[in-house]
Design a protein around this motif. Structure first.
Motif, PDB file in Angstrom:
ATOM      1  N   GLU A 358       0.911  -1.178   0.156  1.00  0.00           N
ATOM      2  CA  GLU A 358      -0.172  -0.017   0.061  1.00  0.00           C
ATOM      3  C   GLU A 358       0.922   1.189  -0.228  1.00  0.00           C
ATOM      4  N   PRO A 359       0.392   2.468  -0.876  1.00  0.00           N
ATOM      5  CA  PRO A 359      -0.723   2.302  -1.727  1.00  0.00           C
ATOM      6  C   PRO A 359      -0.381   1.573  -2.756  1.00  0.00           C
ATOM      7  N   MET A 360      -1.084   0.659  -3.060  1.00  0.00           N
ATOM      8  CA  MET A 360      -0.778   0.069  -4.579  1.00  0.00           C
ATOM      9  C   MET A 360      -0.933   0.665  -5.768  1.00  0.00           C
ATOM     10  N   ALA A 361       0.134   0.496  -6.629  1.00  0.00           N
ATOM     11  CA  ALA A 361       0.368   1.300  -7.910  1.00  0.00           C
ATOM     12  C   ALA A 361       0.720   0.444  -9.002  1.00  0.00           C
ATOM     13  N   LEU A 362       0.444   1.021 -10.360  1.00  0.00           N
ATOM     14  CA  LEU A 362       0.960   0.136 -11.273  1.00  0.00           C
ATOM     15  C   LEU A 362       2.665   0.526 -11.450  1.00  0.00           C
ATOM     16  N   ILE A 363       3.362  -0.551 -11.614  1.00  0.00           N
ATOM     17  CA  ILE A 363       4.785  -0.264 -11.711  1.00  0.00           C
ATOM     18  C   ILE A 363       5.569  -0.757 -13.047  1.00  0.00           C
ATOM     19  N   ARG A 364       4.613  -1.406 -13.859  1.00  0.00           N
ATOM     20  CA  ARG A 364       5.064  -1.597 -15.152  1.00  0.00           C
ATOM     21  C   ARG A 364       4.004  -2.021 -15.899  1.00  0.00           C
ATOM     22  N   GLU A 365       4.041  -1.735 -17.364  1.00  0.00           N
ATOM     23  CA  GLU A 365       2.968  -2.059 -18.336  1.00  0.00           C
ATOM     24  C   GLU A 365       3.771  -2.428 -19.613  1.00  0.00           C
ATOM     25  N   ASP A 366       3.136  -3.288 -20.367  1.00  0.00           N
ATOM     26  CA  ASP A 366       3.814  -3.652 -21.575  1.00  0.00           C
ATOM     27  C   ASP A 366       2.819  -3.895 -22.477  1.00  0.00           C
TER      28      ASP A 366
END
Length: 867
Positions: A358-366
């Motif tokens: 927490e706080p959860m977050a987007l750390i990578r996107e492909d």
């Protein structure tokens, strides 16, 4: 009585019908009948031991087996043991009645194990999803039980639905009398080629598709359909999905092995139901069950019905990294439309990784270019639409949606306590629906070094690189490019499967594949799941793999390092972990293990023990051991009890300072011997002559020099252990006996204080050849005797014997080798029979032990080298 009277007439020289020779001929006929029974007994014993060895190999090996193997092995070993009982009864009528009692008890125990089935106690044919709980997996299957749990226990949004139960499947099969026809076709499935298995699969599926749904089940399904229409507020289309018993269980996902029918109308629900039932016998499903050790009769095909979600996007969430247990991110694979493109590997999909802290977050996107999507037709069915314009490269999820999916997935993982594999869909309103959840199997990531750099020049050995590690590891084999279903029939053992799409249908080849390379698909698809379960290295999403990898050429697939190399790369393969045995822990493996406990263990070891009796036989192996031991005694007792040993047994006349008595069972002499002595050149028994060659090959040096403690040990044992008294009355203590025929030899030998037995059946028929050797006893204390049998084991194992030691009792065996190989082993036993006597006296002296070890090895090497 008849034989007793016959003997009296022989020795009186008076016969009612003629001279004594006629009666002697009759006696020989009687003896040969016994020898025939003896040979049948030995043959049955050999076969029983072979089957027991096969059972042990199956339990500890890596090759798959099914119930046909289990039933055949248990039946065959029982038949062989019963044959031994009948033949010992012919040798000694009425002497061992307890064998039948012990055999019947063991056989009943085996039958109970093999025929045991779970009783379906819940008689309901269809159950609303709103009433399904986690503990109903045996009623509705794990898939629907898990959905019911998260819907009713966690209040997570799941589409309205129902479960068609295991009892419904049983009712369908009974109504159409299908089980006998299915069993008949499945019996040969384990041993058939994939081509024949494909034919079996088609036949059984057609039986199911042509069958009728029983009226009471029709009524229950349509009633449940009406209920979900009421819950949804109007007419609906639904997905009918498999929820077989055992499916979605930990370690056995059955991912993609069964059929799902999407967007089904009320008018076609019954046909769709049969389609899902029939998929139990698809080629991938049959292969999967066989390789994972599931009994066909234990897999009832339950079916779940869920109202269709008109999905804007769909996909799969892994609450952990499936190929790296140290990576705690939440992995979300997503595509436009229904999740079908993600799970069947038919198109590229987006990957979103969310941190769980927490706080959860987007750390990578492909974000990948997505060529197509699957959507529902307005009335019924699913269509594939080609994507155009900007949609192809647009992310299928917003960052906030990815975080919301991850938060939901983590809460489900916390509820179950293990990582989860979750299928989901998002409708046009942004509402998330969960469609499936099951335990996620993780793999330890290999240490593959840093990720490959596309701008760095590739080594000369690399044919292609990149893609996604769907299942870690490295493997080597010939490239096989598969385009269509018919290509499965030509797939080679340990080949590298190269395909364009990671579709579930290719899973039936994974038990034979060294590795898998695909052009499309990700690690969230069904094929990736099964590859990880089977421990097959899999590299997915490798552009133009089918063009760049040469068909038929050897390559090394480094799935962990995301590269395919030309030829065999030993540095990669030497570190590759061995595949786990798929059968270990499976239902079929557990069943064979349980039955095997009544078959394989040997408890009867000491013939002098009071427990060595029919009542002491707790396993079939015990029965074979008891009968084998007693059968040798009964063959000798025939001559002893009827006092005609001088007519049947001959003393060997040879220059050795021991008495050797030979009982000719059939054709062991070169000619008829009239006197009481037989010369060595009159012996025709091939294995006895081999033993004798070894016995006289190297002169015995005499007893080893004893130290004071060795002498005291001998004196103490001789005065306190009455079993060692040489003068004690015993038919085996007074003489050394050979029982022979041309290809058979049984030796019972006492040299000093130790006992040895050797049995050999040797001919040109290699599968029937065997040599067994047992050694026990000695004049010293237990520790020295134990040291001697261990010493002998060290000598026997390098020359091909399988050795087992129980206390100071050594058992050694070699079988199914060529005639020349076996005769040489018999010769070596002859050598050891002479030279190991009294050796226990010096077993505490390292210098003596090393001396004799070196001497024996040199002598044996010389004997082996001799023609």
């Amino acid at each position: 009585m008849a034989i007793g009277n016959l003997i009296k007439r022989i020795f009186s020289g008076k016969t009612p019908d003629g001279p004594a020779e006629v009666e002697i001929d009759a006696l020989r006929i009687e003896f040969r009948d016994r020898y025939h029974s003896f040979k049948l007994l030995l043959s049955a014993n050999n076969k029983a031991l072979d089957i027991m060895a096969g059972i042990e190999e199956a339990l500890h090996g890596s090759r798959p087996f099914g119930m046909a193997f289990v039933r055949a092995a248990c039946t065959s070993v029982s038949v062989s043991v019963f044959s031994m009982i009948r033949n010992i009864e012919r040798l000694a009528p009425g002497k061992y009645p307890g064998l039948f009692t012990s055999f019947d008890g063991i056989q009943r125990g085996i039958e109970e194990i093999l025929t045991h089935r779970k009783v379906i106690e819940d008689e309901r044919l269809v159950i609303p999803l709103s009433q399904v709980t986690r503990d109903m997996a045996d009623v509705v299957g794990s898939k629907m039980a898990n959905l019911g749990e998260i819907k009713n226990g966690l209040n997570v949004r799941v589409p309205p639905g129902f479960a068609i139960t295991a009892r419904a499947y049983q009712r369908f099969v009974e109504h159409n009398d299908l089980q006998a026809e299915i069993d008949r076709r499945m019996q040969a499935a384990e041993s058939e080629t994939i081509e024949a298995l494909y034919s079996r699969s088609a036949e059984i599926q057609q039986l199911i598709l042509r069958a009728a749904v029983p009226p009471d089940l029709v009524e229950a399904i349509l009633g449940a359909w009406s209920e979900i229409e009421r819950e949804a507020g109007g007419p609906v289309a639904a997905a009918l999905r498999s929820s077989a018993i055992g499916e979605d269980a930990a370690g056995s996902s059955f991912a993609g092995q069964y059929r799902s029918e999407l967007n089904v109308s009320a008018e076609n629900v019954l046909e769709a139901y049969k389609d899902v039932l029939a998929s139990k016998y698809s080629l991938p499903a049959i292969s999967y069950r066989l390789n994972k050790g599931f009994r066909d009769e234990d897999v009832a095909m339950c079916v779940g019905g869920l109202v269709m979600v008109d999905a804007l996007a769909g996909g799969v969430t892994y609450t952990r990294n499936p190929v790296d247990i140290h990576d705690h991110g939440v992995f979300i694979n997503s595509a436009w439309g229904l999740p079908k493109a993600v799970v069947d590997g038919s198109d590229a999909c987006d990957l979103f990784v969310v941190s769980r802290q927490e706080p959860m977050a987007l750390i990578r996107e492909d974000i990948r270019v997505k060529e197509r999507k699957f959507v529902c037709y307005p009335e019924e069915g699913v269509c594939r639409l080609d994507l155009t314009g900007e949609d192809r490269a647009q992310p299928s999820l917003a960052a906030a949606q990815a975080v919301e999916l991850a938060r939901l997935a983590v809460s489900i993982e916390a509820h179950y306590g293990v990582p989860q594999d979750i299928e989901w869909a998002i409708d046009s309103q942004g509402t998330i629906f969960l469609l499936q959840c099951r335990p996620l199997q993780q793999k330890q990531a290999a240490d593959a070094g840093p990720p490959p750099d596309a701008n760095r020049p590739a080594p000369d050995s690399i044919l292609c690189r990149g893609g996604i590690t769907a299942s870690p590891g490295a493997a080597c084999g010939p490239v096989f490019i598969a385009e269509k279903a018919a290509d499965m029939l030509a797939f080679p053992e340990k080949g590298v499967l190269v395909i364009r799409q990671a579709q579930p249908r290719w899973a039936s080849l994974l038990n034979r594949a060294a590795a898998v390379v695909t052009e499309q698909g990700g690690f969230a698809g069904h094929l990736a799941n099964v590859a990880r379960e089977f421990g097959v290295p899999a590299l997915f999403g490798v552009a133009e793999a089918a063009r760049r990898l040469p068909s038929g050429k050897i390559v090394t697939v480094d799935a962990s390092g995301r590269a395919v190399h030309r030829g065999r790369v030993e540095d990669l393969l030497v570190e590759a972990p061995a595949r786990s045995a798929l059968m270990q822990g499976s239902p079929v493996h557990a069943l064979l293990s349980e039955a095997g406990r009544l078959i394989v263990p040997l408890n009867l070891l000491d013939p002098d023990s009071p427990e060595f009796a029919p009542a002491g036989c707790r396993t079939l192996h015990d029965i074979t051991r008891f009968i084998h031991e007693k059968s040798v005694s009964e063959m000798f007792d025939f001559g002893r009890d009827h006092e005609f040993s001088e007519r049947s047994s001959k003393q060997l006349h040879h220059h050795v300072p021991m008495q050797w008595w030979i009982l000719n069972l059939d054709d062991g002499f070169t000619e008829e011997i009239s006197g009481k002595y037989v010369q060595l050149e009159q012996i025709a028994s091939i294995p006895m002559l081999a033993f004798w060659r070894g016995f006289v090959a190297v002169p015995w040096e005499g007893p080893p020099a004893m130290d004071g403690r060795g002498m005291l040990s001998v004196m103490f044992q001789a005065t306190t252990n009455p079993a060692l008294t040489v003068g004690r009355r015993s038919k085996f203590a007074e003489r050394n006996y050979f029982m022979i025929s041309r290809h058979y030899c049984s030796l019972s030998q006492r040299l000093g204080f130790h006992f040895a037995t050797m049995e050999a059946l040797v001919s040109e028929r290699t599968p029937e050849n065997y040599v067994s050797f047992q050694f026990k006893g000695g004049a010293t204390d237990f520790e020295r005797r134990l040291a001697r049998v261990r010493f002998i084991a060290e000598i026997l194992e390098p020359i091909g014997f399988r050795v087992e030691i129980k206390e100071d009792h050594l058992l050694a065996r070699v079988e199914a080798q060529s005639e020349a190989y076996m005769l040489k082993r018999v010769e070596l036993l002859g050598y050891l029979a002479l030279h190991t006597r009294q050796l226990d006296m010096v077993m505490t002296s390292p210098a003596h032990v090393n001396y004799y070890r070196e001497k024996y090895r040199k002598d044996i090497d010389r004997l082996v080298a001799m023609a």
